[in-house]
Design a protein around this motif. Structure first.
Motif, PDB file in Angstrom:
ATOM      1  N   ALA A 126       0.823  -1.214   0.000  1.00 14.01           N
ATOM      2  CA  ALA A 126       0.000   0.000   0.000  1.00 14.01           C
ATOM      3  C   ALA A 126       0.855   1.261   0.000  1.00 14.01           C
ATOM      4  O   ALA A 126       0.448   2.288  -0.551  1.00 14.01           O
ATOM      5  N   SER A 166       1.248   2.362  -3.373  1.00 15.21           N
ATOM      6  CA  SER A 166       0.013   2.291  -4.153  1.00 15.21           C
ATOM      7  C   SER A 166      -0.153   3.464  -5.114  1.00 15.21           C
ATOM      8  O   SER A 166      -0.783   3.329  -6.164  1.00 15.21           O
ATOM      9  N   ALA A 209       1.210   2.331  -8.166  1.00 10.18           N
ATOM     10  CA  ALA A 209       0.687   1.042  -8.614  1.00 10.18           C
ATOM     11  C   ALA A 209       0.153   1.024 -10.042  1.00 10.18           C
ATOM     12  O   ALA A 209       0.418   0.071 -10.788  1.00 10.18           O
ATOM     13  N   LEU A 251      -4.941  -3.277  -5.190  1.00  9.99           N
ATOM     14  CA  LEU A 251      -4.330  -1.953  -5.143  1.00  9.99           C
ATOM     15  C   LEU A 251      -4.089  -1.373  -6.534  1.00  9.99           C
ATOM     16  O   LEU A 251      -3.684  -0.219  -6.667  1.00  9.99           O
TER      17      LEU A 251
END
Length: 331
Positions: free
Chosen positions: A51, A54, A57, A85
Motif C-alpha cells: 500500500a 500504491s 501502482a 491496489l
C-alpha cells in the motif's frame, strides 16, 4: 499482451522479497541475510508495504521474490492484495518447485507471469550451479504452469559455468513455449562476492557469446531481454536510478534502488513500521548523480576488475547500468 518487469527507461518496478528463505543453495545466490534479514514477512506487513507504493501502482510492475516466494503460505493473498491496489502487472519469480500448491490458489487473471530460473540448457550444467534434481523439477514446474494457462518467462543468469550453453537455450525455450527470456549478468554480491569469483565472465567472452545468442533466440519469436554490460567509450551511459524507478524491498525493511548496492547499508529508503522513510546521506541516491568516464559508479566501486584502461589512463569502455537492458523480438 500481458506485462511483466521492464528493464527500460521510465519503467516502474517493485521487487518485493517477502522472505529470504529458500530450499536451494545456488552457487551465485545474491541474497545476503546479514543485509536483507532472515524473517518471513507477515501478511499484514506485506499489505502495508504494498500500500505504501500504491500511488505508483497503476504504472508499476510488482515482482514477488525470495528466497523462494512460493514457500510463503500467504503469497496468494499477497497477489490478490496487489491486484486490489491496482498494480499494473504481477509476476512471481520461482525456482520451479511451486510450493504450497500455488497453481491451485491463483488464476491467470491474477498472475501475469510466473518467471522460472534455469541456468543450463542441460541437466548437468544447471544442476552443478543450482543443485541436484533442480533441472527436472524446474522443467516439470514450467509444464504444469503452462498447462494451467499461465504466461511463463525464464531467467538465465550467465556465468563462466554456463555461458557455453546459452545459445542452446533457444531450443529449450521453444520446446517449453516460453514467452519471454531474461538474460542476467552475474554480479559480485551475495555468494558471488566471496573469495571464489570464478563465475565472472570476461568482457571478450561476453561480447562474443551473449548478443549473438540473444539475436538467434529472438528469431524464434521469443522476446529476449539482455544487458549490454560493456559500452563503447562514446556510447551514452544512463543510470536507472535517474531515468527509471526500481524498488527492491527486503524483509528487514530496507528498500534499495540499485541492486549493486544490496550488499551494503547504502539503501536510500526504509520501512519504519509501515512508513516509508528516506535514509540520511550518504546513500545510493548520491551515487546516481555522479558522472564518471567508467559509466556505472557502483561497478567502479565494487567490481573494478572488469574495467580496462588505455595508456592514457582513460577507460577502454564503460559499464552499462544492469537495470537497463536491450529488448529484441524478431519472430
Amino acid at each position: 499482451m500481458k506485462r511483466t518487469v521492464a528493464f527500460s527507461r521510465n519503467a516502474v518496478n517493485v521487487f518485493f522479497h517477502i522472505l529470504t528463505g529458500c530450499n536451494l543453495r545456488c552457487r551465485h545466490c545474491y541474497i545476503n541475510p546479514d543485509q536483507h534479514g532472515r524473517n518471513r514477512l507477515p501478511l499484514a506487513v506485506i499489505d502495508a508495504w504494498l500500500a505504501a507504493f500504491s500511488e505508483k501502482a497503476p504504472a508499476a510492475n510488482v515482482i514477488f521474490l525470495g528466497g523462494e516466494p512460493t514457500l510463503h503460505p500467504d503469497l496468494p493473498a499477497a497477489i490478490r492484495r496487489a491486484r486490489a491496489l491496482g498494480y499494473h502487472s504481477v509476476t512471481v519469480d520461482t525456482n520451479g518447485y511451486l510450493f504450497n500448491d500455488i497453481l491451485d490458489k491463483v488464476t491467470p487473471e491474477e498472475v501475469d507471469f510466473f518467471s522460472f530460473s534455469l541456468d543450463g540448457a542441460t541437466r548437468e550444467t544447471n544442476d552443478r550451479i543450482r543443485g541436484e534434481g533442480v533441472y527436472d523439477a524446474c522443467i516439470a514446474g514450467i509444464r504444469r504452469t503452462r498447462q494451467r494457462g499461465f504466461q511463463v518467462s525464464l531467467i538465465y543468469t550467465v556465468s563462466a559455468a554456463n555461458i557455453h550453453e546459452l545459445e542452446a537455450m533457444g531450443s529449450v525455450l521453444a520446446h517449453l513455449s516460453i514467452d519471454r527470456f531474461f538474460i542476467q549478468v552475474i554480479g559480485i554480491r551475495g555468494k558471488s562476492a566471496g573469495p571464489d569469483q570464478s563465475l565472472q565472465v570476461p568482457r571478450k567472452t561476453w561480447l562474443a557469446a551473449v548478443p549473438p545468442a540473444a539475436a538467434e533466440i529472438a528469431r524464434l519469436g521469443i522476446i529476449v531481454n539482455y544487458p549490454k554490460v560493456f559500452l563503447a567509450p562514446d556510447e551514452p551511459f544512463a543510470c536507472a536510478g535517474i531515468c527509471a524507478e526500481n524498488y527492491f524491498i527486503f524483509p528487514n525493511g530496507r528498500v534499495y534502488r540499485c541492486p549493486l548496492c544490496e550488499d551494503f547499508p547504502y539503501h536510500s529508503l526504509a520501512f519504519e513500521g509501515d512508513r516509508l522513510v528516506p535514509m540520511p546521506r550518504l546513500n545510493e541516491s548520491d551515487f546516481f548523480k555522479l558522472t564518471i568516464p567508467e559509466g556505472c559508479v557502483m561497478n567502479r566501486l565494487i567490481q573494478p576488475d572488469n574495467l580496462e584502461y588505455g595508456e592514457d589512463g582513460r577507460p577502454a569502455y564503460q559499464i552499462a547500468c544492469c537495470m537497463l537492458k536491450e529488448e529484441i523480438c524478431r519472430g
